[in-house]
Write a protein that holds these residues in place. Structure first.
Motif, PDB file in Angstrom:
ATOM      1  N   ARG A 179      -1.653   6.047  -9.140  1.00 20.75           N
ATOM      2  CA  ARG A 179      -0.507   5.301  -8.542  1.00 20.75           C
ATOM      3  C   ARG A 179      -1.360   3.894  -8.015  1.00 20.75           C
ATOM      4  NH1 ARG A 179       3.090   9.557  -5.306  1.00 20.75           N
ATOM      5  NH2 ARG A 179       3.798   7.607  -4.160  1.00 20.75           N
ATOM      6  N   HIS A 180      -2.162   4.108  -7.597  1.00 19.96           N
ATOM      7  CA  HIS A 180      -2.962   2.726  -6.996  1.00 19.96           C
ATOM      8  C   HIS A 180      -4.386   2.850  -7.093  1.00 19.96           C
ATOM      9  CE1 HIS A 180       0.880   1.845  -4.784  1.00 19.96           C
ATOM     10  NE2 HIS A 180       0.269   0.744  -4.660  1.00 19.96           N
ATOM     11  N   VAL A 181      -5.077   1.742  -6.854  1.00 26.34           N
ATOM     12  CA  VAL A 181      -6.402   1.657  -6.881  1.00 26.34           C
ATOM     13  C   VAL A 181      -6.974   0.973  -5.561  1.00 26.34           C
ATOM     14  CG1 VAL A 181      -8.581   0.786  -7.581  1.00 26.34           C
ATOM     15  CG2 VAL A 181      -7.043   1.710  -9.238  1.00 26.34           C
ATOM     16  N   GLN A 221      -5.215  -3.154  -2.418  1.00 21.04           N
ATOM     17  CA  GLN A 221      -4.413  -1.930  -2.946  1.00 21.04           C
ATOM     18  C   GLN A 221      -3.920  -2.469  -4.157  1.00 21.04           C
ATOM     19  OE1 GLN A 221      -3.638   0.740   0.646  1.00 21.04           O
ATOM     20  NE2 GLN A 221      -2.498  -1.389   1.085  1.00 21.04           N
ATOM     21  N   PHE A 222      -4.328  -1.948  -5.437  1.00 21.12           N
ATOM     22  CA  PHE A 222      -3.681  -2.416  -6.662  1.00 21.12           C
ATOM     23  C   PHE A 222      -2.730  -1.422  -7.189  1.00 21.12           C
ATOM     24  CE2 PHE A 222      -7.688  -4.713  -6.300  1.00 21.12           C
ATOM     25  CZ  PHE A 222      -7.338  -6.278  -6.537  1.00 21.12           C
ATOM     26  N   PRO A 223      -1.225  -1.471  -7.461  1.00 20.38           N
ATOM     27  CA  PRO A 223      -0.631  -0.610  -8.062  1.00 20.38           C
ATOM     28  C   PRO A 223      -0.758  -0.656  -9.309  1.00 20.38           C
ATOM     29  CG  PRO A 223       0.900  -2.445  -7.439  1.00 20.38           C
ATOM     30  CD  PRO A 223      -0.483  -2.765  -6.603  1.00 20.38           C
ATOM     31  N   GLY A 244      -2.142  -4.783 -10.565  1.00 18.02           N
ATOM     32  CA  GLY A 244      -1.749  -6.204 -10.267  1.00 18.02           C
ATOM     33  C   GLY A 244      -1.227  -5.878  -8.627  1.00 18.02           C
ATOM     34  N   PHE A 245      -0.304  -6.796  -8.280  1.00 15.79           N
ATOM     35  CA  PHE A 245       0.591  -6.718  -7.047  1.00 15.79           C
ATOM     36  C   PHE A 245       2.121  -6.520  -7.289  1.00 15.79           C
ATOM     37  CE2 PHE A 245      -3.618  -8.449  -6.113  1.00 15.79           C
ATOM     38  CZ  PHE A 245      -4.001  -7.867  -5.112  1.00 15.79           C
ATOM     39  N   TYR A 246       2.817  -6.059  -6.373  1.00 21.72           N
ATOM     40  CA  TYR A 246       3.852  -6.231  -6.393  1.00 21.72           C
ATOM     41  C   TYR A 246       4.677  -7.533  -6.191  1.00 21.72           C
ATOM     42  CZ  TYR A 246       4.127  -0.925  -5.903  1.00 21.72           C
ATOM     43  OH  TYR A 246       3.825   0.208  -6.173  1.00 21.72           O
TER      44      TYR A 246
END
Ligand code: SAH
Length: 459
Positions: A199-201, A134-136, A148-150
């Protein structure tokens, strides 16, 4: 002692917490420091001081531990994902095995448990193992579109399309999505203003079937994505793509997925196998994220259950029925219980597509459903499998299990502390631990998964 915030101190890391933080003492006062390894000599800056301990940030490694490696991922430190990539995989395995042994001894009072524990079942190649990402999507400081990632404990995005624990195909998927968004000026969602679209992928990959799902989580509907067909065409060039979905999430929430999905191309789900069993996986479905090690875990649970085809078995906290169906291959009758209705809907579909007619699923709290079922039917199961969330089994459920007196209890656990607490209760009179196996499902994170076999004494 004269120490203050921001002061730089020299520490030798002597221990590690269950969350993977190193512990070093300065003049006898313990500090917790992320990104360190037992044996490291480091310089760290004090970030927080409490009465009896403090936190510090790693500034430099002066003298590295023999167990330290250079993390293969360039953003391992900034990213909130992998916590212990700097620890060699050999030592990660030892850390996890020791966690389980330590909890069973300390909390459960099982001295000599080490002799009953199998060597850790780990991965030969502990990379690219996750089937769900789950990439933001957002912007960097300069306003460039990034995926990327948080970073740990924040919502600032560490740009990275090539995550080393995810499926490799994600990089290509993200490149297509980012180039499409740039070309057609599709905006990314901004949490602060709650404006913008993407928002996300979310991606899911069937490691056995090769099927791939791409799901864009959008602050709006699919029709708001201009020239979406152009993205669909680009994604179709990727081998294995079977499903492209737009999920709508217009809430101001940390939850990634909203409730509505529209399939814009292909199927509503992908399919995959664990062992012989086929599963349908939608964007919302819960599904184990490391399929290779899940097979190892479930096979171990099945081995511990020792089924010959005559048994009645309960699978408590069954999720989408993955363990239930594994057991149903060898048992006479399996009952599964799970609190989330949608998971049970998936479980029933999966039982059907695999042709099982010896499995029955119940929706509800295990601690309510199981005692009621027992009262009504009086069925004493031969084997009980439990796989509870981190807080462990409800005590009312444990009491019912003790009343049912199954020959064997197979306890699958994602938290060795609650496993030890529950086993202690079960082993007060009637049961004993016979074997335990640690399975590394999440390399480079501190999560520990294990299976324990409890057997009725004199039975
Ligand atoms: N055995 C499954 C899932 C285990 S995760 C698998 O291997 O995939 C734990 C599950 O317990 C989750 O699906 C969660 O929804 C469920 N759960 C949590 N509390 C519960 C309760 N009180 N009764 C029944 N199920 C519960």
């Amino acid at each position: 002692m004269d120490i203050k915030k921001n002061q730089e101190i020299l520490l030798t890391i002597e221990d590690i917490t269950k969350d993977g933080e190193g512990i070093g003492k300065y003049q006898g006062f313990p500090f917790f420091v992320k990104d360190t390894v037992i044996g490291d000599e480091i310089i760290a800056a004090i970030t927080k001081l409490k009465k009896n301990y403090g936190y510090a940030r790693l500034i430099s490694v002066e003298n590295p531990s023999a167990d330290r490696i250079s993390p293969p991922c360039p953003v391992a430190r900034q990213c909130g994902g992998c916590k212990i990539q700097q620890l060699s995989y050999e030592k990660q395995k030892e850390f996890k095995w020791n966690q389980v042994a330590g909890c069973l001894k300390r909390i459960g009072g099982f001295s000599g448990i080490e002799e009953k524990m199998e060597p850790i079942l780990a991965m030969e190649d502990p990379w690219h193992y996750r089937n769900k990402a789950q990439f933001p999507i957002g912007y960097d400081k300069n306003g460039n579109l990034v995926a990327g990632f948080y970073a740990g404990r924040t919502h600032s995005i560490v740009p990275n399309t090539n995550c080393l624990i995810q499926a490799k195909v994600n990089e290509e998927i993200l490149e297509h999505i980012l180039s499409y968004m740039k070309e057609y000026k599709i905006s990314a969602y901004d949490e602060k203003t709650q404006k913008g679209l993407v928002r996300h992928v979310l991606t899911r990959v069937g490691f056995v079937t090769g099927e791939i799902m791409v799901c864009l989580v959008v602050n709006g509907k699919a029709k708001q994505l201009r020239n979406l067909s152009s993205l669909v065409e680009r994604l179709q060039t990727i081998e294995g793509i079977t499903s492209i979905i737009v999920n709508t999430n217009k809430e101001n929430t940390n939850r990634i997925l909203g409730t509505d999905c529209e399939t814009v191309w292909g199927k509503d789900y992908i399919e995959d196998y664990i062992g012989e069993i086929r599963y349908q996986i939608g964007p919302m479905s819960f599904y184990q994220v490391n399929p290779q090690q899940t097979k190892v875990l479930y096979s171990k649970a099945l081995e511990y259950a020792q089924l010959d085809g005559s048994e009645t078995v309960w699978d408590m906290y069954c999720g989408i029925g993955t363990i239930s169906l594994f057991l149903a291959q060898k048992a006479k009758q399996v009952y599964g219980v799970e609190i989330i209705k949608e998971a049970i809907d998936d479980a029933r579909v999966n039982a059907k597509i695999n042709g099982f007619d010896n499995v029955e699923f119940f929706v509800g709290k295990a601690e309510e459903v199981v005692p009621e079922h027992y009262k009504e039917t009086g069925i004493d199961p031969d084997v009980v499998v439990v796989d509870p969330p981190r807080k462990g089994c409800d005590s009312a459920l444990l009491e019912t299990i003790l009343k049912m007196e199954p020959k064997r209890i197979v306890y699958v656990s994602c938290d060795p502390a609650t496993l030890a607490r529950d086993c202690k209760l079960l082993c007060e009179e009637k049961y004993q631990i016979v074997k335990a196996a640690v399975v590394d499902q999440f390399a480079h994170s501190t999560h520990v998964e294990c299976v324990t076999l409890l057997q009725k004494k004199n039975g």
